[in-house]
Design a protein around this motif. Structure first.
Motif, PDB file in Angstrom:
ATOM      1  N   ALA A  31       0.829  -1.203   0.000  1.00 13.88           N
ATOM      2  CA  ALA A  31       0.000   0.000   0.000  1.00 13.88           C
ATOM      3  C   ALA A  31       0.868   1.259   0.000  1.00 13.88           C
ATOM      4  N   MET A  32       1.956   1.215   0.748  1.00 10.78           N
ATOM      5  CA  MET A  32       2.861   2.357   0.792  1.00 10.78           C
ATOM      6  C   MET A  32       3.464   2.624  -0.577  1.00 10.78           C
ATOM      7  N   VAL A  33       3.921   1.554  -1.254  1.00 14.16           N
ATOM      8  CA  VAL A  33       4.514   1.718  -2.576  1.00 14.16           C
ATOM      9  C   VAL A  33       3.480   2.240  -3.562  1.00 14.16           C
ATOM     10  N   GLU A  34       2.265   1.701  -3.486  1.00 12.69           N
ATOM     11  CA  GLU A  34       1.213   2.144  -4.401  1.00 12.69           C
ATOM     12  C   GLU A  34       0.866   3.615  -4.161  1.00 12.69           C
ATOM     13  N   ARG A  35       0.787   3.985  -2.897  1.00  8.12           N
ATOM     14  CA  ARG A  35       0.464   5.375  -2.550  1.00  8.12           C
ATOM     15  C   ARG A  35       1.560   6.315  -3.062  1.00  8.12           C
ATOM     16  N   ASN A  36       2.813   5.931  -2.863  1.00  4.80           N
ATOM     17  CA  ASN A  36       3.918   6.765  -3.335  1.00  4.80           C
ATOM     18  C   ASN A  36       3.935   6.876  -4.857  1.00  4.80           C
ATOM     19  N   THR A  37       3.671   5.763  -5.517  1.00  2.31           N
ATOM     20  CA  THR A  37       3.638   5.776  -6.982  1.00  2.31           C
ATOM     21  C   THR A  37       2.557   6.707  -7.486  1.00  2.31           C
ATOM     22  N   VAL A  84       7.081  11.476 -19.431  1.00  2.90           N
ATOM     23  CA  VAL A  84       6.325  10.266 -19.792  1.00  2.90           C
ATOM     24  C   VAL A  84       7.148   9.019 -19.479  1.00  2.90           C
ATOM     25  N   HIS A  85       8.447   9.091 -19.749  1.00  3.77           N
ATOM     26  CA  HIS A  85       9.317   7.946 -19.454  1.00  3.77           C
ATOM     27  C   HIS A  85       9.297   7.618 -17.956  1.00  3.77           C
ATOM     28  N   CYS A  86       9.331   8.641 -17.110  1.00  5.39           N
ATOM     29  CA  CYS A  86       9.308   8.411 -15.662  1.00  5.39           C
ATOM     30  C   CYS A  86       7.971   7.815 -15.224  1.00  5.39           C
ATOM     31  N   ILE A  87       6.875   8.251 -15.833  1.00  4.37           N
ATOM     32  CA  ILE A  87       5.562   7.691 -15.506  1.00  4.37           C
ATOM     33  C   ILE A  87       5.518   6.209 -15.870  1.00  4.37           C
ATOM     34  N   THR A  88       6.000   5.883 -17.067  1.00  8.18           N
ATOM     35  CA  THR A  88       6.023   4.477 -17.504  1.00  8.18           C
ATOM     36  C   THR A  88       6.887   3.637 -16.579  1.00  8.18           C
ATOM     37  N   GLY A  89       8.049   4.163 -16.207  1.00  6.37           N
ATOM     38  CA  GLY A  89       8.941   3.418 -15.316  1.00  6.37           C
ATOM     39  C   GLY A  89       8.314   3.148 -13.969  1.00  6.37           C
ATOM     40  N   ALA A  90       7.573   4.136 -13.424  1.00  8.76           N
ATOM     41  CA  ALA A  90       6.913   3.935 -12.139  1.00  8.76           C
ATOM     42  C   ALA A  90       5.817   2.882 -12.239  1.00  8.76           C
ATOM     43  N   LEU A  91       5.076   2.873 -13.345  1.00  9.34           N
ATOM     44  CA  LEU A  91       4.001   1.895 -13.514  1.00  9.34           C
ATOM     45  C   LEU A  91       4.549   0.480 -13.676  1.00  9.34           C
ATOM     46  N   GLN A  92       5.667   0.336 -14.380  1.00  5.20           N
ATOM     47  CA  GLN A  92       6.219  -0.995 -14.636  1.00  5.20           C
ATOM     48  C   GLN A  92       6.724  -1.667 -13.372  1.00  5.20           C
ATOM     49  N   LYS A  93       7.119  -0.897 -12.375  1.00 13.47           N
ATOM     50  CA  LYS A  93       7.608  -1.480 -11.130  1.00 13.47           C
ATOM     51  C   LYS A  93       6.483  -1.859 -10.183  1.00 13.47           C
ATOM     52  N   LEU A  94       5.272  -1.460 -10.493  1.00 15.91           N
ATOM     53  CA  LEU A  94       4.147  -1.654  -9.578  1.00 15.91           C
ATOM     54  C   LEU A  94       3.281  -2.812 -10.046  1.00 15.91           C
ATOM     55  N   SER A  95       2.780  -3.605  -9.094  1.00 14.12           N
ATOM     56  CA  SER A  95       1.840  -4.680  -9.421  1.00 14.12           C
ATOM     57  C   SER A  95       0.446  -4.072  -9.550  1.00 14.12           C
ATOM     58  N   LEU A  96      -0.053  -3.996 -10.778  1.00 16.17           N
ATOM     59  CA  LEU A  96      -1.302  -3.297 -11.040  1.00 16.17           C
ATOM     60  C   LEU A  96      -2.519  -4.208 -10.998  1.00 16.17           C
ATOM     61  N   ASN A  97      -2.326  -5.459 -10.656  1.00 11.17           N
ATOM     62  CA  ASN A  97      -3.466  -6.384 -10.590  1.00 11.17           C
ATOM     63  C   ASN A  97      -4.102  -6.442  -9.212  1.00 11.17           C
ATOM     64  N   SER A  98      -3.447  -5.889  -8.206  1.00  8.36           N
ATOM     65  CA  SER A  98      -3.999  -5.923  -6.849  1.00  8.36           C
ATOM     66  C   SER A  98      -3.853  -4.541  -6.227  1.00  8.36           C
ATOM     67  N   LEU A  99      -4.542  -3.581  -6.783  1.00  8.75           N
ATOM     68  CA  LEU A  99      -4.448  -2.194  -6.333  1.00  8.75           C
ATOM     69  C   LEU A  99      -5.397  -1.938  -5.168  1.00  8.75           C
ATOM     70  N   GLN A 100      -4.935  -1.153  -4.210  1.00 11.86           N
ATOM     71  CA  GLN A 100      -5.766  -0.822  -3.049  1.00 11.86           C
ATOM     72  C   GLN A 100      -6.356   0.585  -3.152  1.00 11.86           C
ATOM     73  N   PHE A 101      -5.825   1.397  -4.068  1.00 12.35           N
ATOM     74  CA  PHE A 101      -6.357   2.739  -4.278  1.00 12.35           C
ATOM     75  C   PHE A 101      -7.062   2.789  -5.636  1.00 12.35           C
ATOM     76  N   ALA A 102      -7.921   1.825  -5.885  1.00 10.84           N
ATOM     77  CA  ALA A 102      -8.541   1.723  -7.208  1.00 10.84           C
ATOM     78  C   ALA A 102      -9.348   2.969  -7.561  1.00 10.84           C
ATOM     79  N   ASN A 103     -10.022   3.548  -6.605  1.00 13.06           N
ATOM     80  CA  ASN A 103     -10.843   4.722  -6.897  1.00 13.06           C
ATOM     81  C   ASN A 103      -9.983   5.908  -7.343  1.00 13.06           C
ATOM     82  N   GLU A 104      -8.741   5.996  -6.856  1.00 13.70           N
ATOM     83  CA  GLU A 104      -7.855   7.068  -7.297  1.00 13.70           C
ATOM     84  C   GLU A 104      -7.217   6.746  -8.646  1.00 13.70           C
ATOM     85  N   TRP A 105      -7.048   5.471  -8.928  1.00 14.19           N
ATOM     86  CA  TRP A 105      -6.386   5.087 -10.177  1.00 14.19           C
ATOM     87  C   TRP A 105      -7.268   5.309 -11.399  1.00 14.19           C
TER      88      TRP A 105
END
Length: 1484
Positions: A875-881, A916-937
């Motif tokens: 959750a911390m990593v997702e929030r920071n991302t 844009v490159h930094c945004i892509t890099g941040a997304l690639q490091k994150l597991s997007l199949n189990s998000l806890q902040f779905a309403n913000e995403w």
């Protein structure tokens, strides 16, 4: 090397229905000792593994009840519930097998009750009417038949019902599959159900014993009707090409099995099946039921796959053992192989070719079974000299170089079975002296060593006739094979053959002698050539010999090590080696390293204590040759025992080695050093665990088992000191400005240390922790590595930081973290591309270490989220991302707004792609199949898409310009042209036209103040002074900067959109909470890619857009939504229609090799599921081949150019694999015919396509020689794979030869000549050519000779080279004499020098090939050369002044010199008079 924990078994717990549960509760006794109590306890557990223990107690409990002789109602009910439990469990659940195994031991007293219960429950299952429940029932039938007596008895009792159910389920599933045509996911499941249903039907008929013919002959019987129905279904499946080929294959087995079971009398079954295979079924003599069921197979138009799988069923389902079917069975066997030979020449689809090879191998196995007790006539038909065996050998020769590994393996099986078949036909004769075997061996030895099939076939011959017979024919064969081991592609084959040979030789020699005298001869044959290679061979050859051959040799005879070391020790003093040579010392270290790694040395002490001195080790560690140093390091690091203790002396040497070898410039050497050191660290970790245990038990190491006699605590302390010293050395090497090799090596080794010595958990002791040696200075050193221009260094530094504990961030205070974050933001808008990569890794580091500034929290509306303790980190990593992406996105939107006003300023100051490159890099490091902040995403994703489209709209006018490199607005589209003109007005110089040569100096606008640009970027430890200026600053702007800004922005947008499609979960339905991407958004992304791929002109833009588009198409093909699944097909149809029309208003790019169009189509086809029918590929290739053909209308050549360019891209795509091969012949025709077009664009595209096809057919060029033997194939193999090219090339070559030389002397150059000669020059004679092969190379020879008369010098050379492979070695002398006879005499009045030159070139190349040939008798060779010398002397005037042409005179002299060398070679040491004789012919 480390010990891994055994993976825990996961077992799904069994459950029962509520009614059964209540029954068990009612029947359970108070004491809990009866069966009901046991089952009740079992079903109440939630752990499947625990339930297994209860299930195993069932039978022992029933055995106790059996002693009482009672079977009360409680046991009956429990048995009934057990039957229900068994049928409810899934097929792969281990509980099902355990339960079946337990019930197989059921006491006989309870069997009848158990059978009744299982039969009743299975009947309920068979009555199910839900189509999607059929699979479960079919699986239950299958499990009942597999090693389960109760189940098999129940199926037998319900056989009529089972057959009826199978018939009904297959019909309904097949119909459902037809309804869902186009829905790949549903169809895949349904076809899998059909496959399983077919297999179970076969299993039932094979394993149930009650199929008695007396019952089956009653046509009114329900069982008979069910059998007929199933046979009809399988016949339909067999002919249905829309089904998977595995279903068709299984149906072929089922058809033959059912015919075998139902047809009467059984003696006529072989004749019936033979008539089906030969299309000669007499409808009047077969039963009516057979015609009704198998009418599709009785005609003459049976599809090729159906016929193929019918052959497979014949070979698999009929009983070939001991020739039980008699003469009719033998006839069927011969008919089957003839049908397979016919199919072999017709089938070109790779999957069917694979099936065919397996079926042919199966046929040879069946033939062996029949030959063991067959008639003499069959032996005559299958001996080595028979036509069938020759056809089999031809198949082997034409497919042993096939690209498919599995098919090449089948050729090996076929060849081995041919030898066994021949052995059975000659009865008691000696196989080694048999004429067929001797001739076969000699023909194989005559082949070149670059042919992979030669090795496998020789290996089979060694197994059957022994290596001594081959050594008698070719004594130097070990050296010959070792010579080719410098080629990586041949090394596995060569080493396997050598292993087979030296093992066979060892067995033969040991059987001939009673003592160890054999060892000397064995060493002389196999070890001596090895030592010669190790000391004097080239680098690649030595490396491959050491890696592949040496370990096998030592495993075969470990005693050879001392022999090798003794010889090498003696030579090492004189041959220590150099920078370019390993010498004997290198060979010695390689042998010792290999021996220790494979356990032939017990410990390192054995190595330098008994076999080699310490001085030798030190000498090896500092050797000039890097491989010697590597081998010495490997001797120290590698061991077959992972717990072997490292001695202090070894530690000192390794530390010494590291100090001087971190900066090695060779990537391969660096990788090996890092790998060896990781093995060493694993040994330290594993051996330290042993030392800890010894320390706890207060025991000392046994001197006979370990190196050290020290106390374990002393050894552990030495380990800690050693690891710390290595860590210090590595961080010292990471100084600012250190080279890339040094940083790569140091970071890789540090990463291995962090991986091998993790943070201890659960009280586990570890000898070393890297984090203990990390301080603030070293942390800053690692972060400084992010600034390297090499991305590999950034990756290694980031991975290392991620392996360290998160507490390391405490070294950095909030001010430094704030400075890091601001530096990352500024780097993300740098004009240097590698700066944005640095920013991406820096931001990811801050995200994952939870080290972001507190001010960023304003970007996240939801501050807290409820989560488990284990999810807090995620959750911390997702929030920071989320916060970082929001921050980057806000900055990006502001920059896009400014770029819309001035693209020039954007290119000069904030090129946008970095964000844009930094945004892509941040997304690639994150597991997007189990998000806890779905309403913000969700709003974030929508915002990302809109911003991406907006950025693309800003830069696309430049990328889509007709000439993006120069921005010259030539587009006819008014909107694009106006947008481009706006940009040009902004950036074009006002007074001169030097825009493309000089940088334009642009004054910054007041509204765009960059005074704090550098002031905001702070160093990690000190603040930098501002370099800005309040008065503004100047920027150097060039056209290249604008273009780089635009195409990189397009690239990053494409990768971002592809990443979103690939990683984000998709909504299954509108307004569904289970996904972040909507269907409409996916369609918009697809339209975006389509637009830019088809209209972009800049290669960098559409190549990277292709990468993102591939990710999208892969997602669409796996999507359950049918509409999205069909999008690629719709897009493909649309673009093909647009390509076909030559509308001038089309925006498709006809130049730049069709720009992004091939990439677009390539992405759509490459993502198509490979296990399906590849329908899109078939449709596309058919359309493109028709468009690529020659056309009469010169005005409509644009579609032809597009088609040729698209075909080139598809033939280059390795992901299409063998699926593209059936279209190679048509592609080659289109390329050769296109080369004759009067339109330059068509000729250019045809040339590119032809080059690609040459690579696709003959393989990637692996040497400098254009006509390397490694990139050739036999004519038989070439024309068997592409039979359509045989008449085409022959016809084209004839046309070319007819236009080569006109009577009027006019220059007439045929454009296709070069292409034809290039293809033909890459072929060489097949071993079967001229003996049996119908595709003879002879018809090409006269036309190639005539091409040698071409007025073009290069064409004459090509014709001379192309002629060589079309002649067998035995035909060369006669051909040379014929060519020499055609040369003019000095008295002739008219002759053409072009003719003379072409003929002499052909003579020269033929003589060269003749002299290079091996395994020829010297007397024969000398006689042939003497005859040629006589013919050469007759035309000697061509080498004299009488010949006015210097070119032909020079070639004739070359021929004379070559002939001289050939005669010298043939004489072999005798004193030949040929050389002075020949030279005396030519006057000075």
């Amino acid at each position: 090397m480390g010990v891994k924990k055994k993976k825990e078994m996961q077992v799904m717990a069994l459950t029962i229905c509520h009614q059964d549960f209540q029954t068990l509760r009612a029947l359970a006794d108070i004491e809990g000792k009866n069966l009901a109590s046991l089952l009740l306890h079992c079903v109440q557990l939630t752990d499947g593994v625990s339930q297994i223990h209860y299930v195993k107690q069932i039978v022992p409990l029933l055995e106790k009840a059996d002693k009482n002789g009672t079977c009360d109602s409680t046991i009956r009910s429990c048995l009934d519930i057990l039957a229900g439990i068994y049928l409810c469990l899934s097929l792969k659940n281990p509980l099902k097998k355990v339960l079946a195994s337990s019930l197989n031991g059921l006491p006989e007293f309870f069997l009848s009750e158990a059978i009744q219960s299982f039969t009743s429950r299975l009947q309920e299952e068979l009555n199910t009417a839900d189509l999607y429940s059929y699979r479960k029932v079919i699986d239950n039938i299958s499990s009942c038949m597999e090693n389960f007596n109760l189940g098999r008895t129940s199926v037998t009792n319900l056989l009529k019902n089972v057959l009826h159910f199978l018939q009904k389920s297959l019909i309904e599933i097949s119909e459902e599959n037809r309804k869902f045509a186009g829905n790949r996911i549903v169809q895949t499941q349904l076809m899998n159900d059909l496959l399983v249903g077919t297999r179970v039907s076969v299993m039932v008929v094979q394993k149930v014993q009650c199929f008695q013919r007396i019952h089956l002959n009653i046509s009114s019987s329900p069982m008979w009707q069910n059998m007929c129905g199933l046979l009809g279904i399988f016949t339909k499946f067999l002919s249905d090409d829309d089904l998977l080929q595995t279903i068709q294959s299984t149906s072929g087995l089922a058809v033959v099995l059912f015919i075998k079971t139902m047809f009467h009398p059984p003696e006529k079954i072989p004749d019936l099946i033979s008539s089906m295979l030969l299309h000669s079924v007499d409808c009047t003599s077969v039963p009516e039921w057979f015609l009704n069921c198998c009418r599709r197979l009785c005609g003459v138009d049976v599809p090729q796959p159906a016929l193929l799988f019918l052959c497979q069923g014949t070979l698999t389902m009929l009983d070939w053992q001991n020739a039980r079917m008699g003469p009719s069975g033998e006839a069927l066997l011969l008919d089957t192989v003839h049908v397979l030979f016919t199919l072999s020449s017709q089938i070109k689809e790779s999957t069917l070719e694979m099936f065919l090879s397996r079926i042919l191998a199966s046929w040879t196995n069946s033939a062996i079974h029949v030959l063991e007790s067959s008639s003499p006539s069959l032996r005559d038909s299958l001996n080595g000299n028979s036509s069938i065996v020759k056809r089999l050998l031809e198949y082997v020769y034409t497919h042993w170089e096939h690209p498919l590994d599995a098919l090449r393996h089948q050729t090996k099986i076929i060849f081995r079975n041919i030898l066994q078949m021949h052995q059975l036909t000659i009865e008691n004769s000696d196989l080694a002296t048999d004429h067929f075997i001797v001739e076969l061996t000699e023909s194989l030895l005559r082949l070149e060593w670059h042919i992979k099939g030669k090795y496998t076939c020789l290996g089979c011959l060694v197994d059957y006739v022994g290596v001594e017979h081959i050594l008698a024919l070719a004594k130097t064969i070990p050296s010959q094979i070792l010579e080719v081991m410098g080629d990586q592609s041949l090394v596995p084959y060569a080493s396997d053959l050598l292993e087979t040979m030296f093992k066979n030789h060892k067995s033969h020699l040991k059987s001939q002698t009673v003592d160890s005298a054999w060892i000397d001869e064995w060493h002389e044959t196999w070890v001596s050539p090895l030592l010669l290679i190790l000391c004097e061979g080239n680098l690649d050859q030595k490396s491959y010999v050491i890696d592949y051959y040496l370990p096998k040799l030592l495993n075969c005879n470990p005693e050879s090590l001392s022999y090798m070391v003794k010889i090498l020790q003696t030579s090492a003093d004189a041959k220590t080696g150099s920078y370019n040579s390993r010498g004997a010392l290198g060979a010695l270290m390689a042998c010792l390293r290999t021996a220790r790694a494979h356990g032939h040395l017990q410990s390192a002490a054995d190595a330098w204590g008994n076999l080699v001195t310490s001085a030798r080790i030190k000498q090896g560690l500092i050797h000039q040759h890097c491989q010697v140093r590597l081998d010495t390091l490997g001797l120290l690091c590698e061991s077959n025992r992972s717990t072997e203790i490292i001695s202090p002396e070894e530690m000192q040497w390794i530390q010494f080695f590291i100090t001087y070898n971190l900066n090695n410039p060779s990537p391969g050497v660096r990788q090996q050093i890092c790998s060896l050191l990781k093995k060493l660290f694993c040994r330290i970790q594993e051996s330290s665990q042993v030392l800890y245990k010894l320390e706890q038990s207060k025991a000392k190491c046994e001197p006979e088992n370990e190196f050290t006699k020290q106390h374990p605590s002393v050894s552990l302390q030495q380990y800690k000191n050693f690891m710390s010293s290595i860590c210090n050395s590595l961080f010292e090497a990471l100084f600012p400005g250190s080279s890339y090799p040094t940083r790569f090596s140091a970071l890789t080794i540090l990463g291995s240390m962090a991986e091998v010595f993790p943070v201890p958990e659960g009280g586990v002791q570890t000898v070393y922790q890297l984090s203990h040696d990390i301080d603030i200075g070293r942390l800053e050193t690692l972060i400084e590595c992010f600034t390297s221009t090499f991305e590999e260094v950034k990756i290694l530094a980031f991975d290392l930081l991620m392996k360290l504990p998160k507490t390391i961030v405490q070294f950095l205070d909030s001010e430094k973290l704030q400075g890091l974050f601001q530096a990352a933001l500024e780097l993300s808008k740098s004009t240097k591309p590698y700066d944005c990569v640095t920013a991406s890794y820096l931001l990811n580091f801050l995200i994952w270490q939870n080290a972001l500034p507190s001010s960023l929290s304003a970007y996240l509306k939801t501050q807290q989220v409820a989560c488990e303790d284990g999810d807090k980190s995620a959750a911390m990593v997702e929030r920071n991302t989320l916060m970082v992406i929001e921050c980057l996105l806000e900055n990006l939107e502001e920059e896009i707004s400014q770029a819309e006003n001035s693209l020039l300023q954007a290119a000069a100051s904030f090129p946008m792609y970095g964000r844009v490159h930094c945004i892509t890099g941040a997304l690639q490091k994150l597991s997007l199949n189990s998000l806890q902040f779905a309403n913000e995403w969700r709003p974030m994703v929508e915002k990302l898409l809109l911003t991406s489209y907006r950025l693309s709209a800003v830069v696309s006018p430049v990328i889509q310009s007709s000439s993006p490199e120069g921005l010259i607005p030539m587009d006819t589209d008014s909107e694009s042209a106006s947008r481009l003109q706006t940009i040009l007005n902004e950036i074009q110089p006002r007074d001169t036209n030097d825009y493309f040569n000089q940088a334009k100096i642009l004054k910054e606008r007041d509204s765009f103040d960059l005074k704090d640009l550098n002031a905001s970027v702070r160093s990690i430890d000190t603040s930098a002074e501002s370099k800005g200026s309040k008065e503004g600053k100047t920027c150097d702007v060039t056209a290249q900067m604008v273009l780089v800004c635009c195409w990189r922005s397009m690239k990053e947008v494409a990768l971002l959109l592809g990443t979103l499609c690939q990683l984000l979960p998709m909504q299954s339905a509108p307004e569904s909470p289970d996904g972040l991407l909507t269907v409409e958004q996916v369609k918009e992304i697809g339209d975006y890619f389509k637009h830019h791929l088809l209209q972009s002109r800049h290669r960098g833009a559409f190549e990277l857009a292709y990468t993102g588009f591939v990710k999208l198409t892969e997602v669409l093909n796996r999507c359950p939504d049918v509409g999205l699944q069909k999008l690629p097909e719709q897009w493909l149809q649309n673009v093909l229609e647009e390509v076909k029309c030559s509308d001038p208003s089309s925006k498709l790019c006809a130049t730049r090799r069709s720009a992004g169009i091939p990439f677009y189509i390539q992405a759509l086809l490459a993502s198509e599921p490979k296990k399906g029918k590849m329908d899109l590929l078939k449709i596309t290739m058919k359309e493109l081949i028709s468009l690529a053909g020659p056309t009469d209308d010169s005005q409509s050549t644009v579609p032809q150019v597009h088609a040729l360019n698209i075909l080139r891209a598809l033939f280059r795509d390795t992901r299409l694999g063998e699926n593209i091969i059936p279209y190679v012949a048509d592609g080659a025709k289109a390329a050769i015919l296109g080369f004759t077009s009067p339109v330059w664009a068509v000729r250019n595209s045809s040339t590119l396509l032809f080059s690609t096809l040459i690579t696709r057919i003959f393989g990637v060029k692996r040497g400098k020689d254009e006509l390397s033997k490694k990139n050739r194939m036999t004519g038989s193999e070439f024309f068997s794979r592409f039979p359509e090219l045989y008449p085409f090339l022959l016809k084209q070559l004839e046309a070319v030869a007819n236009t080569v030389d006109s009577d009027t002397g006019e220059l007439n150059r045929h454009p296709s000549m070069f292409l034809l000669l290039l293809v033909l020059g890459r072929l060489y004679p097949s071993p079967m050519d001229g003996t049996y092969s119908a595709l003879s190379m002879a018809p090409f020879v006269p036309f190639i000779m005539r091409c040698g008369r071409s007025p073009v010098y290069r064409s004459r050379e090509m014709a001379a080279r192309a002629l060589v492979p079309f002649l067998l070695i035995d035909e060369i002398p006669n051909t040379v004499r014929t060519l020499l006879a055609e040369l003019p005499n000095c008295t002739d009045q008219r002759f053409r020098q072009n003719h003379i030159h072409g003929t002499l070139l052909q003579v020269f190349h033929l003589l060269q090939a003749f002299s290079d040939s091996k395994y020829r008798m010297n007397t024969y060779l000398q006689q042939e050369l003497a005859d040629i010398a006589v013919c050469t002397k007759a035309k000697l005037w061509l080498a004299k002044r009488q010949n006015p042409c210097l070119v032909t005179r020079a070639v004739y002299i070359d021929v004379l010199f070559l002939l001289t060398r050939c005669l010298d070679k043939a004489a072999k040491g005798s004193q030949p008079a040929a050389c002075p004789l020949l030279m005396s012919w030519v006057p000075l």
